[in-house]
Motif scaffolding. Structure first.
Motif, PDB file in Angstrom:
ATOM      1  N   VAL A  57      25.929 -27.794 -24.775  1.00  0.00           N
ATOM      2  CA  VAL A  57      27.061 -27.193 -24.071  1.00  0.00           C
ATOM      3  C   VAL A  57      27.245 -28.036 -22.826  1.00  0.00           C
ATOM      4  N   SER A  58      28.320 -28.814 -22.800  1.00  0.00           N
ATOM      5  CA  SER A  58      28.458 -29.763 -21.693  1.00  0.00           C
ATOM      6  C   SER A  58      29.674 -29.503 -20.822  1.00  0.00           C
ATOM      7  N   SER A  59      29.434 -29.500 -19.524  1.00  0.00           N
ATOM      8  CA  SER A  59      30.510 -29.475 -18.546  1.00  0.00           C
ATOM      9  C   SER A  59      30.878 -30.929 -18.255  1.00  0.00           C
ATOM     10  N   GLY A  60      31.721 -31.116 -17.273  1.00  0.00           N
ATOM     11  CA  GLY A  60      32.042 -32.475 -16.842  1.00  0.00           C
ATOM     12  C   GLY A  60      33.444 -32.924 -17.186  1.00  0.00           C
ATOM     13  N   ALA A  61      34.202 -32.066 -17.902  1.00  0.00           N
ATOM     14  CA  ALA A  61      35.562 -32.466 -18.281  1.00  0.00           C
ATOM     15  C   ALA A  61      36.443 -32.641 -17.045  1.00  0.00           C
ATOM     16  N   ILE A  62      36.343 -31.703 -16.125  1.00  0.00           N
ATOM     17  CA  ILE A  62      37.198 -31.803 -14.932  1.00  0.00           C
ATOM     18  C   ILE A  62      36.818 -33.050 -14.130  1.00  0.00           C
ATOM     19  N   GLY A  63      35.502 -33.238 -13.943  1.00  0.00           N
ATOM     20  CA  GLY A  63      35.019 -34.418 -13.210  1.00  0.00           C
ATOM     21  C   GLY A  63      35.481 -35.713 -13.859  1.00  0.00           C
ATOM     22  N   VAL A 142      29.805 -28.466 -27.082  1.00  0.00           N
ATOM     23  CA  VAL A 142      30.680 -27.330 -26.790  1.00  0.00           C
ATOM     24  C   VAL A 142      31.139 -27.360 -25.334  1.00  0.00           C
ATOM     25  N   ASN A 143      32.385 -26.974 -25.108  1.00  0.00           N
ATOM     26  CA  ASN A 143      32.868 -26.751 -23.739  1.00  0.00           C
ATOM     27  C   ASN A 143      33.894 -25.634 -23.798  1.00  0.00           C
ATOM     28  N   GLU A 144      34.211 -25.084 -22.649  1.00  0.00           N
ATOM     29  CA  GLU A 144      35.276 -24.087 -22.637  1.00  0.00           C
ATOM     30  C   GLU A 144      36.609 -24.831 -22.784  1.00  0.00           C
ATOM     31  N   ASN A 145      37.526 -24.226 -23.508  1.00  0.00           N
ATOM     32  CA  ASN A 145      38.834 -24.869 -23.716  1.00  0.00           C
ATOM     33  C   ASN A 145      39.686 -24.655 -22.461  1.00  0.00           C
ATOM     34  N   ASP A 146      39.317 -25.374 -21.426  1.00  0.00           N
ATOM     35  CA  ASP A 146      39.878 -25.128 -20.087  1.00  0.00           C
ATOM     36  C   ASP A 146      41.403 -25.172 -20.024  1.00  0.00           C
ATOM     37  N   CYS A 147      42.026 -26.056 -20.802  1.00  0.00           N
ATOM     38  CA  CYS A 147      43.471 -26.257 -20.590  1.00  0.00           C
ATOM     39  C   CYS A 147      44.322 -25.072 -21.036  1.00  0.00           C
ATOM     40  N   LEU A 155      35.981 -17.465 -19.443  1.00  0.00           N
ATOM     41  CA  LEU A 155      34.564 -17.232 -19.149  1.00  0.00           C
ATOM     42  C   LEU A 155      34.293 -17.789 -17.755  1.00  0.00           C
ATOM     43  N   GLY A 156      34.877 -18.942 -17.484  1.00  0.00           N
ATOM     44  CA  GLY A 156      34.858 -19.489 -16.121  1.00  0.00           C
ATOM     45  C   GLY A 156      33.686 -20.373 -15.796  1.00  0.00           C
ATOM     46  N   ASP A 157      32.583 -20.189 -16.471  1.00  0.00           N
ATOM     47  CA  ASP A 157      31.457 -21.072 -16.191  1.00  0.00           C
ATOM     48  C   ASP A 157      30.683 -21.317 -17.479  1.00  0.00           C
ATOM     49  N   ASN A 158      30.101 -22.490 -17.554  1.00  0.00           N
ATOM     50  CA  ASN A 158      29.437 -22.867 -18.801  1.00  0.00           C
ATOM     51  C   ASN A 158      28.047 -22.248 -18.954  1.00  0.00           C
ATOM     52  N   ASP A 159      27.527 -21.615 -17.901  1.00  0.00           N
ATOM     53  CA  ASP A 159      26.259 -20.891 -18.062  1.00  0.00           C
ATOM     54  C   ASP A 159      26.486 -19.706 -19.005  1.00  0.00           C
TER      55      ASP A 159
HETATM   56  N1  GLU Z   1      34.366 -26.367 -18.322  1.00  0.00           N
HETATM   57  C1  GLU Z   1      34.266 -27.031 -17.053  1.00  0.00           C
HETATM   58  C2  GLU Z   1      34.273 -28.554 -17.233  1.00  0.00           C
HETATM   59  O1  GLU Z   1      34.000 -29.051 -18.284  1.00  0.00           O
HETATM   60  C3  GLU Z   1      33.000 -26.701 -16.304  1.00  0.00           C
HETATM   61  C4  GLU Z   1      32.614 -25.275 -16.122  1.00  0.00           C
HETATM   62  C5  GLU Z   1      31.174 -25.159 -15.583  1.00  0.00           C
HETATM   63  O2  GLU Z   1      30.568 -26.195 -15.299  1.00  0.00           O
HETATM   64  O3  GLU Z   1      30.640 -24.080 -15.472  1.00  0.00           O
HETATM   65  O4  GLU Z   1      34.529 -29.301 -16.331  1.00  0.00           O
END
Ligand code: GLU
Length: 269
Positions: A57-63, A142-147, A155-159
């Motif tokens: 489960v990876s964040s980092g899309a926004i970054g 996996v990531n949240e479908n932010d767009c 969900l707002g956070d990947n935890d």
């Molecule tokens: N889904 C967001 C992203 O990929 C991050 C959410 C989170 O880190 O909790 O940038």
């Protein structure tokens, strides 16, 4: 209870969810750092070589989006965050595919929303797709479908996302990698190690308060503890550890006392 035995038992986990926080794969300016992704891919592949199934489960899309468009800083408004995630998610997958490709390891992108866990039909679909991917030997990312997420269903956070994925996939272990070494009794000051709690038997109110008192705005420990509570109640242990530690995944899996272990509260169903 023999706690070192509980640690050793982690080596028997067959299906592992690894949650990779933004800070574990970005640089000081919050832009994607491919070298850090490469390190975690290498570690994941070592678990694969031991016959483990790994779900990332990876964040980092926004970054990654912020870096790709060359924005001065991370935007604040929702539409801009979502647009940055839409750009960055592709970049993120490209980097993961490149490093996993070096091992000829196929990966899959799974973008989920809060509704995928609350609507029974969608939850079923998610579980079936995931099971098929694992059967094929694919590493799902996996990531949240932010767009497309709006506040109400977010969900707002990947935890929290990683907790749902762990429970939904009936995994044996959730490892949350972040920029902190686990749950501390005191605030970990620079150059000082603080008092790292090695084992939490139960996520009590006291534990939750510890997270909110000491870690407000510091690595989001609150959402991590909430995730640990959900997952341990479902009968699955959780480890929170520092993603930058050398061989962190292998060390967790070999029962080394690294990070904080949250014991499962009951047997997994
Ligand atoms: N889904 C967001 C992203 O990929 C991050 C959410 C989170 O880190 O909790 O940038």
């Amino acid at each position: 209870m023999d706690i070192s035995k509980e640690r050793k038992n982690l080596s028997e986990a067959r299906r592992i969810v690894v949650k990779i926080g933004t800070s574990s794969i970005t640089d000081k300016r919050s832009r994607l750092d491919p070298g850090k992704v490469g390190k975690l891919v290498e570690e994941t592949m070592r678990l694969r070589a031991r016959g483990k199934e790994v779900i990332i489960v990876s964040s980092g899309a926004i970054g990654a989006g912020v870096g790709r468009i060359n924005l001065e800083r991370r935007p604040r408004k929702m539409p801009s965050l979502q647009a940055a995630a839409a750009v960055g998610q592709g970049v993120l997958m490209q980097v993961y595919s490149k490093y996993f490709g070096e091992y000829e390891q196929p990966v899959a992108q799974m973008l989920l929303t809060g509704e995928d866990f609350t609507k029974p039909k969608r939850y079923q679909n998610f579980k079936h797709t995931l099971a098929t991917l694992l059967k094929w030997g694919v590493v799902p990312i996996v990531n949240e479908n932010d767009c497309v997420e709006v506040e109400e269903i977010r969900l707002g956070d990947n935890d929290t996302l990683s907790a749902h994925v762990t429970i939904g996939s009936k995994a044996d272990l959730l490892v949350i990698l972040s920029d902190v070494g686990g749950l501390y009794r005191g605030y970990p000051k620079k150059g000082k190690r603080g008092d790292l709690i090695r084992t939490i038997k139960r996520v009590t109110r006291g534990v939750e308060q510890l997270a909110s008192r000491n870690f407000r705005g510091f690595g989001g420990m609150r959402t991590k503890i909430r995730a640990a509570k959900m997952v341990t109640k479902a009968g699955i242990p959780v480890v929170i550890a520092n993603g930058e530690e050398k061989n962190v995944l292998e060390r967790v899996m070999s029962g080394e006392e690294i990070g904080t272990l949250f014991l499962s509260e009951r047997r997994k169903k």
